[in-house]
Design an enzyme around this catalytic site. Structure first.
Site, PDB file in Angstrom:
ATOM      1  N   GLY A 104       0.794  -0.938  -0.060  1.00 31.12           N
ATOM      2  CA  GLY A 104      -0.126  -0.001   0.107  1.00 31.12           C
ATOM      3  C   GLY A 104       1.060   1.073   0.103  1.00 31.12           C
ATOM      4  O   GLY A 104       2.190   0.965   0.277  1.00 31.12           O
ATOM      5  N   THR A 105       0.296   2.197  -0.364  1.00 28.97           N
ATOM      6  CA  THR A 105       1.275   3.542  -0.878  1.00 28.97           C
ATOM      7  C   THR A 105       0.998   4.599   0.189  1.00 28.97           C
ATOM      8  O   THR A 105       1.383   4.572   1.384  1.00 28.97           O
ATOM      9  CB  THR A 105       1.445   3.987  -2.151  1.00 28.97           C
ATOM     10  OG1 THR A 105      -0.059   3.734  -2.833  1.00 28.97           O
ATOM     11  CG2 THR A 105       2.077   2.870  -2.835  1.00 28.97           C
TER      12      THR A 105
END
Lengths: 309, 288
Positions: B56-57
């Protein structure tokens, strides 16, 4: 417990244990569970703000109990652990009231019939709400692990019979919250001799309300909301002191006066210690008149006042 | 007893450990009763596992006068592949707090579930909620337990935000992989696009913004992160996928409705059509 060498039939032993548990449960005030249009309502007369008789277990599951506080608190915590464990290991929807009621039944049944431990002096409700009235479940668990599926309303605790009879005459399915609450509170105040108005602040009220938008449907109703729902009820009349009030918070027994001549009598009483507690020096026969005697006698001479009812 | 004997069997009584007095922490109970359910108890082989699972960013959070806002983009990546376009990385932790996650997605989601259960469990057992600092410290403890996995590339870096009922303000906490906990003022961002998001917010953020304006500022920040970081997803106008936004005030937290976020995102995109670099910050002093 039997004396050595005396035979007690299993029937007699079970009966003794049941009597013991029933006696403990009958000492407490009643708890009522009522099904209403939007869920399940719990009402209890409980002057303690800290020790709850009704609590949340999971999203749609609640717990209510009467009897010995430390025992049902133990069961409540175990129930929360079981529910959270299942919800974490599987999914929130996989936590059901039925599984919880079964676990309680097994536990209570085992404790009741095992010879060693004393039976739990508790009775429990486990309630679960569904998406509609038809899906609501109300289980009653007794001290010996029996499970009953209750319909409409249920009462447990001290004056359960009287309160249940009152509800039986007046209960209407599908009532709204205010009506169900007023009925339950009136039932709590009902007794064979006279009816009284239970004060708002002595009521512990909570609901499982399916109209709540949050996933957790349990909610306590107190303060202004409670007063508003109850409406005008006439002069309040608190319950008198009750057996269960003395269960917790009771101080030590009154300490008898010390018998100085008896070396085995270790109870501290109205008689000052023989040596000065600060210096360790013998205070001599003058005792309390000695100027160095600054520590008052140990232990209260009279029992502490009972906790407020 | 089988692995899930206590939890799973409908007709099994409560195991003794359930009845034992002790902790009101669910994670502590789990580590004593069933440690295999803890995310940190994974055993991995040697070497790096960083490329095995989606990441995830970017997560952004900012406070405003009545609370706090947190937003996350919707992209998960595995190397150069977009693993998922509509992943959710911002979750409510309890009624007054939320947590956003960057790093290994699978572990992070599991850790969020454990954290949510931890807070709810405490609340039910104790009859009161943890303080904001208590919650943030519990999260730090969970992250700390994950250090072994983080060293093999499976790091989880959360951002925690919530409304502190005692202090009456929104608060933000950031973490490092060792479980270090740092309170942030005003705004913060974590994840691969966080540098760009933070730079953007630095120019857009003001402490007198309303809740809606703050949401717009964080959506602008995510747009800037997506603009310069390949692993951060921008608003997906063709599929109508927009950031997840949590708004928390004294009345509790809620996820902003997708239509409302879409309206704000459309407004941001509209502005970028005219000015691709986004709103300009004023320079001090006289104009030339």
């Amino acid at each position: 417990m039997s004396m050595p060498g005396m035979y007690v039939t299993p029937e007699q032993m079970m009966k003794d244990r049941a009597d013991f548990a029933r006696k403990g449960i009958a000492r407490g005030r009643s708890v009522i569970a009522v099904q209403y249009a939007d869920g399940v309502l719990f009402v209890s007369e409980n002057p303690s703000q800290a020790l709850h008789k009704v609590s949340e277990i999971y999203d749609r599951i609640a717990f209510a109990a009467v009897g010995r506080y430390n025992e049902f608190e133990n069961l409540r915590i175990a129930g929360v652990r079981l529910a959270d464990m299942r919800g974490y290991a599987y999914d929130r929807r996989d936590v059901t009231g039925r599984a919880l009621a079964n676990a309680y039944a097994q536990t209570l049944g085992t404790i009741f019939s095992s010879g060693g431990e004393k039976p739990y002096e508790v009775e429990l409700f486990v309630a679960e709400i569904g998406d509609a009235v038809g899906g609501d479940q109300l289980y009653r668990l007794t001290y010996d692990g029996q499970v009953a599926d209750e319909q409409g309303f249920a009462v447990m605790g001290g004056a359960a019979d009287v309160v249940a009879a009152y509800l039986q005459e007046r209960y209407v399915p599908g009532a709204d919250l205010a009506a169900a609450l007023r009925l339950a509170v009136a039932a709590l105040g009902h007794s064979d001799s006279a009816d009284r108005v239970v004060p708002d602040e002595d009521l512990e009220v909570a609901v499982l309300d399916r109209t709540r938008t949050q996933p957790r449907k349990f909610k306590r109703i107190r303060g202004q909301q409670l007063t508003g729902l109850l409406g005008l009820r006439g002069p309040e009349q608190p319950d008198g002191p009750h057996d269960e009030d003395s269960d917790a918070g009771r101080g030590a027994e009154a300490i008898p006066a010390d018998d100085v001549s008896d070396p085995t009598d270790l109870a501290g009483g109205g008689v000052p210690p023989l040596e000065n507690p600060l210096t360790g020096e013998p205070s001599g026969p003058s005792g309390p008149d000695d100027a160095t005697q600054v520590i008052p006698p140990v232990g209260p001479a009279t029992p502490p006042p009972a906790p407020p009812a | 007893m089988s692995a899930l004997g206590g939890a799973a069997g409908s007709f099994v009584g409560l195991p003794a450990s359930f009845m034992a007095p002790g902790t009101s922490s669910f994670a502590d109970f789990l580590s004593a009763h069933q440690p295999d359910l803890l995310p940190s108890s994974r055993v991995t082989g040697l070497g790096s596992a960083a490329d095995l699972a989606p990441h995830g960013t970017t997560i952004v959070a900012a406070t405003f006068s009545g609370g706090v806002v947190m937003a996350g983009d919707r992209r998960a990546t595995m190397g150069n592949i977009i693993a998922q376009r509509d992943i959710e990385k911002v979750f409510p932790a309890d009624e007054y707090s939320c947590v956003g996650i960057a790093g290994t997605a699978g572990l992070a989601v599991e850790m969020v579930r454990l954290f949510q259960t931890e807070l709810e469990h405490y609340e039910k057992i104790e009859g009161s909620t943890l303080s904001m600092d208590g919650k943030s410290n519990r999260l730090a403890a969970l992250i700390r337990g994950n250090l072994g996995l983080a060293m093999q590339g499976l790091a989880v870096v959360p951002l925690f935000a919530g409304f502190d009922l005692d202090a009456g303000i929104g608060r933000i906490f950031s973490y490092d992989v060792t479980g270090g906990r740092y309170e942030e003022t005003a705004f913060h961002s974590v994840g691969s696009g966080s540098l760009f998001a933070r730079g953007s917010l630095k120019k857009l953020y003001r402490d007198d913004l309303s809740a809606d304006a703050t949401v717009q500022a964080v959506v602008e920040a995510l747009y800037d992160a997506a603009d310069d970081d390949s692993a951060t997803g921008g608003p997906d106008v063709t599929r109508r996928i927009f950031p997840v936004v949590q708004v928390i005030t004294a009345d509790g937290g809620h996820r902003m409705a997708d239509e409302d976020v879409a309206t704000i995102a459309d407004r941001v995109i509209d502005g970028r059509m005219r000015r691709p670099d986004g709103p300009a910050a004023e320079l001090e002093g006289p104009r030339r």
